[in-house]
Design a protein around this motif. Structure first.
Motif, PDB file in Angstrom:
ATOM      1  N   VAL A 190       0.828  -1.203   0.000  1.00  0.00           N
ATOM      2  CA  VAL A 190       0.000   0.000   0.000  1.00  0.00           C
ATOM      3  C   VAL A 190       0.856   1.245   0.000  1.00  0.00           C
ATOM      4  N   ARG A 191       1.906   1.288   0.817  1.00  0.00           N
ATOM      5  CA  ARG A 191       2.768   2.473   0.913  1.00  0.00           C
ATOM      6  C   ARG A 191       3.484   2.745  -0.404  1.00  0.00           C
ATOM      7  N   GLU A 192       3.964   1.653  -1.066  1.00  0.00           N
ATOM      8  CA  GLU A 192       4.702   1.868  -2.307  1.00  0.00           C
ATOM      9  C   GLU A 192       3.787   2.343  -3.425  1.00  0.00           C
ATOM     10  N   ASP A 193       2.541   1.918  -3.427  1.00  0.00           N
ATOM     11  CA  ASP A 193       1.637   2.285  -4.509  1.00  0.00           C
ATOM     12  C   ASP A 193       0.930   3.605  -4.270  1.00  0.00           C
ATOM     13  N   SER A 194       0.835   4.109  -2.973  1.00  0.00           N
ATOM     14  CA  SER A 194       0.106   5.347  -2.663  1.00  0.00           C
ATOM     15  C   SER A 194       0.938   6.560  -3.027  1.00  0.00           C
ATOM     16  N   PRO A 195       0.305   7.670  -3.540  1.00  0.00           N
ATOM     17  CA  PRO A 195       1.043   8.916  -3.836  1.00  0.00           C
ATOM     18  C   PRO A 195       1.566   9.542  -2.540  1.00  0.00           C
ATOM     19  N   PRO A 196       2.653  10.245  -2.593  1.00  0.00           N
ATOM     20  CA  PRO A 196       3.187  10.887  -1.385  1.00  0.00           C
ATOM     21  C   PRO A 196       2.265  12.013  -0.900  1.00  0.00           C
ATOM     22  N   ARG A 197       2.286  12.174   0.404  1.00  0.00           N
ATOM     23  CA  ARG A 197       1.488  13.236   0.986  1.00  0.00           C
ATOM     24  C   ARG A 197       2.267  14.561   0.947  1.00  0.00           C
ATOM     25  N   VAL A 198       1.544  15.644   0.636  1.00  0.00           N
ATOM     26  CA  VAL A 198       2.159  16.975   0.566  1.00  0.00           C
ATOM     27  C   VAL A 198       1.303  17.938   1.393  1.00  0.00           C
ATOM     28  N   ALA A 233       8.370  30.126   3.532  1.00  0.00           N
ATOM     29  CA  ALA A 233       8.911  28.874   2.994  1.00  0.00           C
ATOM     30  C   ALA A 233       8.188  28.433   1.735  1.00  0.00           C
ATOM     31  N   ALA A 234       6.977  28.947   1.509  1.00  0.00           N
ATOM     32  CA  ALA A 234       6.215  28.531   0.330  1.00  0.00           C
ATOM     33  C   ALA A 234       6.700  29.188  -0.946  1.00  0.00           C
ATOM     34  N   ILE A 235       7.488  30.221  -0.850  1.00  0.00           N
ATOM     35  CA  ILE A 235       7.970  30.955  -2.022  1.00  0.00           C
ATOM     36  C   ILE A 235       9.286  30.356  -2.488  1.00  0.00           C
ATOM     37  N   GLY A 236       9.312  29.972  -3.755  1.00  0.00           N
ATOM     38  CA  GLY A 236      10.543  29.524  -4.372  1.00  0.00           C
ATOM     39  C   GLY A 236      11.057  30.563  -5.348  1.00  0.00           C
ATOM     40  N   SER A 237      12.293  30.445  -5.739  1.00  0.00           N
ATOM     41  CA  SER A 237      12.888  31.429  -6.651  1.00  0.00           C
ATOM     42  C   SER A 237      13.930  30.751  -7.521  1.00  0.00           C
ATOM     43  N   ASP A 238      13.925  31.100  -8.792  1.00  0.00           N
ATOM     44  CA  ASP A 238      14.961  30.618  -9.702  1.00  0.00           C
ATOM     45  C   ASP A 238      15.192  31.677 -10.769  1.00  0.00           C
ATOM     46  N   SER A 239      15.816  31.287 -11.862  1.00  0.00           N
ATOM     47  CA  SER A 239      16.149  32.261 -12.903  1.00  0.00           C
ATOM     48  C   SER A 239      14.916  32.858 -13.560  1.00  0.00           C
ATOM     49  N   GLU A 240      13.782  32.168 -13.459  1.00  0.00           N
ATOM     50  CA  GLU A 240      12.564  32.678 -14.059  1.00  0.00           C
ATOM     51  C   GLU A 240      11.777  33.594 -13.134  1.00  0.00           C
ATOM     52  N   GLY A 241      12.174  33.657 -11.879  1.00  0.00           N
ATOM     53  CA  GLY A 241      11.486  34.527 -10.935  1.00  0.00           C
ATOM     54  C   GLY A 241      10.929  33.762  -9.754  1.00  0.00           C
ATOM     55  N   ASN A 242      10.045  34.404  -9.029  1.00  0.00           N
ATOM     56  CA  ASN A 242       9.440  33.795  -7.850  1.00  0.00           C
ATOM     57  C   ASN A 242       8.240  32.944  -8.252  1.00  0.00           C
ATOM     58  N   PHE A 243       7.979  31.913  -7.448  1.00  0.00           N
ATOM     59  CA  PHE A 243       6.872  31.016  -7.756  1.00  0.00           C
ATOM     60  C   PHE A 243       6.417  30.309  -6.482  1.00  0.00           C
ATOM     61  N   GLY A 247      12.037  20.634  -1.334  1.00  0.00           N
ATOM     62  CA  GLY A 247      11.713  19.225  -1.208  1.00  0.00           C
ATOM     63  C   GLY A 247      10.394  18.828  -1.827  1.00  0.00           C
ATOM     64  N   THR A 248       9.759  19.703  -2.564  1.00  0.00           N
ATOM     65  CA  THR A 248       8.496  19.367  -3.228  1.00  0.00           C
ATOM     66  C   THR A 248       8.767  18.392  -4.381  1.00  0.00           C
ATOM     67  N   PRO A 249       7.924  17.367  -4.560  1.00  0.00           N
ATOM     68  CA  PRO A 249       8.113  16.430  -5.677  1.00  0.00           C
ATOM     69  C   PRO A 249       8.118  17.170  -7.012  1.00  0.00           C
ATOM     70  N   PRO A 250       8.650  16.547  -8.034  1.00  0.00           N
ATOM     71  CA  PRO A 250       8.717  17.195  -9.356  1.00  0.00           C
ATOM     72  C   PRO A 250       7.326  17.545  -9.875  1.00  0.00           C
ATOM     73  N   LEU A 251       7.308  18.428 -10.853  1.00  0.00           N
ATOM     74  CA  LEU A 251       6.051  18.839 -11.458  1.00  0.00           C
ATOM     75  C   LEU A 251       5.330  17.643 -12.069  1.00  0.00           C
ATOM     76  N   ARG A 252       4.016  17.685 -11.990  1.00  0.00           N
ATOM     77  CA  ARG A 252       3.106  16.670 -12.511  1.00  0.00           C
ATOM     78  C   ARG A 252       3.119  15.401 -11.679  1.00  0.00           C
ATOM     79  N   THR A 253       3.854  15.394 -10.576  1.00  0.00           N
ATOM     80  CA  THR A 253       3.834  14.226  -9.697  1.00  0.00           C
ATOM     81  C   THR A 253       2.474  14.116  -9.036  1.00  0.00           C
ATOM     82  N   SER A 254       1.938  12.913  -8.997  1.00  0.00           N
ATOM     83  CA  SER A 254       0.659  12.672  -8.317  1.00  0.00           C
ATOM     84  C   SER A 254       0.905  12.646  -6.812  1.00  0.00           C
ATOM     85  N   VAL A 255       0.137  13.422  -6.057  1.00  0.00           N
ATOM     86  CA  VAL A 255       0.341  13.544  -4.621  1.00  0.00           C
ATOM     87  C   VAL A 255      -1.000  13.525  -3.903  1.00  0.00           C
TER      88      VAL A 255
END
Length: 411
Positions: free
Chosen positions: A38-46, A341-351, A393-401
């Motif tokens: 169950v743990r391996e098949d369930s999406p991670p909690r965010v 902590a919810a604000i990220g930043s990279d070369s494209e700006g804040n997100f 530490g957020t999972p990659p984009l389009r990751t099911s969570v």
């Protein structure tokens, strides 16, 4: 033989149990349990939070000094001996109250002489006025005589030319005497003005023999005693150590002086809230507002002098006290905010990261002020859009969570 057989049997049993354990362990490792499946098949909690509206401001912590709202050093205007000292340090005084008296007996004599001179000049003016009336009447008389003599001379020739010339000369002399009398009257009036000014000057100097409080306040320093010889203040003797008699402070209102750095100056406005924590009050806060600032930066420190007025009716705040000041500048009362902590930043700006259809997505945002662990979002985010609590530490984009809404105070 029986003993040996039993021993051999026991050894075989032990070996068999050990082998069975090894086989069981391998079987367990090769076959995962239902929980692990169950743990391996369930999406991670965010963890996600909702944006929150509130007041944000640019905060500045700085040092400050408390000073009296007004302070003045009182000097002597005339020289003499102090005959009376009526106050001491800590005494409350009212505006106009006499604090000390300087004894200058020779000035009293000068005043008496000046008053006598004034009376003499007034008498001279009175004499000049009477003379002016006399010569004015004489001019009228001589003019009338001249008129009659001229009529007699023109009509029947009864008056000789010599007599007529004498009458004319008398009329001209009367006019000259009147002019002199008028000049004497003007001179006497001017002399009265001079004498009156001298009297007022001495009266003013005598008034300076009383040292009075310029405003309601407290005597902060007393530097003289009865019998002291005091000298009139000069341009080179205007410091407390060079001739000052008293220092009076007004402390019903206290000025709090602090310096605002150059980077914060553009955000500073009159009326900005301020919290003052004077030393010795166990962290007690005094609430005030920015009252004024100098509108210039010190070229050496690149700071701008800023003042906060604090009412001090109980006189618990003392000039010279050190304090910590917190300024809340550029307040925005209804700002949309998220945790820093919810604000990220990279070369494209804040997100921020959000969740759409249970998958990680990214939203570009514009940010404003940072206050108390929260960041203002000025564009790109709505009030109802939940955001991932931490961009790190957020999972990659389009990751099911599995989104899990959490309280911010539990973060």
């Amino acid at each position: 033989m029986m003993f040996m057989n039993r021993t051999g049997i026991m050894v075989l049993v032990v070996v068999g149990v050990g082998a069975g354990g090894i086989v069981a362990e391998r079987h367990s490792a090769a076959s995962p349990s239902p929980v692990n499946l169950v743990r391996e098949d369930s999406p991670p909690r965010v963890e996600v939070v909702r944006p929150r509206r509130g007041t944000v401001a640019r905060s500045l912590q700085t040092n400050a000094t408390l000073e009296a709202f007004e302070e003045t050093d009182l000097f002597a205007k005339v020289s003499g001996y102090l005959s009376d000292v009526r106050v001491d340090i800590g005494d409350h005084v009212k505006a106009g109250q006499v604090l000390a008296v300087i004894d200058v007996p020779e000035m009293e004599q000068e005043l008496a002489e000046a008053k006598a001179q004034l009376e003499s000049k007034r008498t001279s003016l009175e004499v000049a006025r009477r003379q002016l009336d006399h010569f004015g009447a004489n001019v009228k008389l001589q003019n009338e005589l001249l008129r009659r003599r001229e009529e007699l001379s023109a009509g029947q020739g009864w008056i000789s030319d010599r007599t007529l010339d004498e009458v004319r000369a008398n009329a001209e002399m009367a006019k000259a005497d009147l002019s002199v009398a008028e000049a004497n009257g003007d001179l006497a009036a001017d002399q009265i003005d001079v004498a009156a000014a001298a009297v007022e000057k001495i009266k003013t100097l005598l008034a300076y023999t009383q040292i009075v409080a310029p405003f309601d306040g407290v005597v902060a320093r007393r530097l003289v005693n009865r019998g002291d010889l005091v000298q009139a203040a000069t341009a080179t003797r205007t410091t407390p150590s060079a001739g000052s008699l008293f220092t009076v402070q007004r402390i019903d209102m206290i000025r709090v002086f602090c310096d605002v750095p150059e980077n914060d100056v553009p955000h500073l406005h009159v009326g900005d809230p301020a919290i003052v924590k004077p030393s010795g009050f166990d962290g007690k806060q005094f609430i005030g507002k920015v009252t004024r600032f100098s509108l210039r930066l010190d070229p050496e420190t690149r700071n701008m002098r800023t003042e906060i007025d604090l009412p001090n009716p109980d006189e618990r705040l003392y000039p010279g006290t050190y304090a910590d000041v917190s300024l809340e500048m550029n307040q925005r009362p209804d700002a949309l905010t998220v945790p820093a902590a919810a604000i990220g930043s990279d070369s494209e700006g804040n997100f921020v990261y959000t969740i759409t259809d249970k998958r990680i997505t990214r939203l570009a945002v514009k940010t404003g002020l940072t206050d108390n662990g929260r960041i203002e979002v000025t564009a790109g985010l709505s009030d109802e859009t939940p955001v991932v609590a931490s961009a790190q530490g957020t999972p990659p984009l389009r990751t099911s969570v599995q989104p899990q809404m959490v309280r911010e105070n539990s973060l």
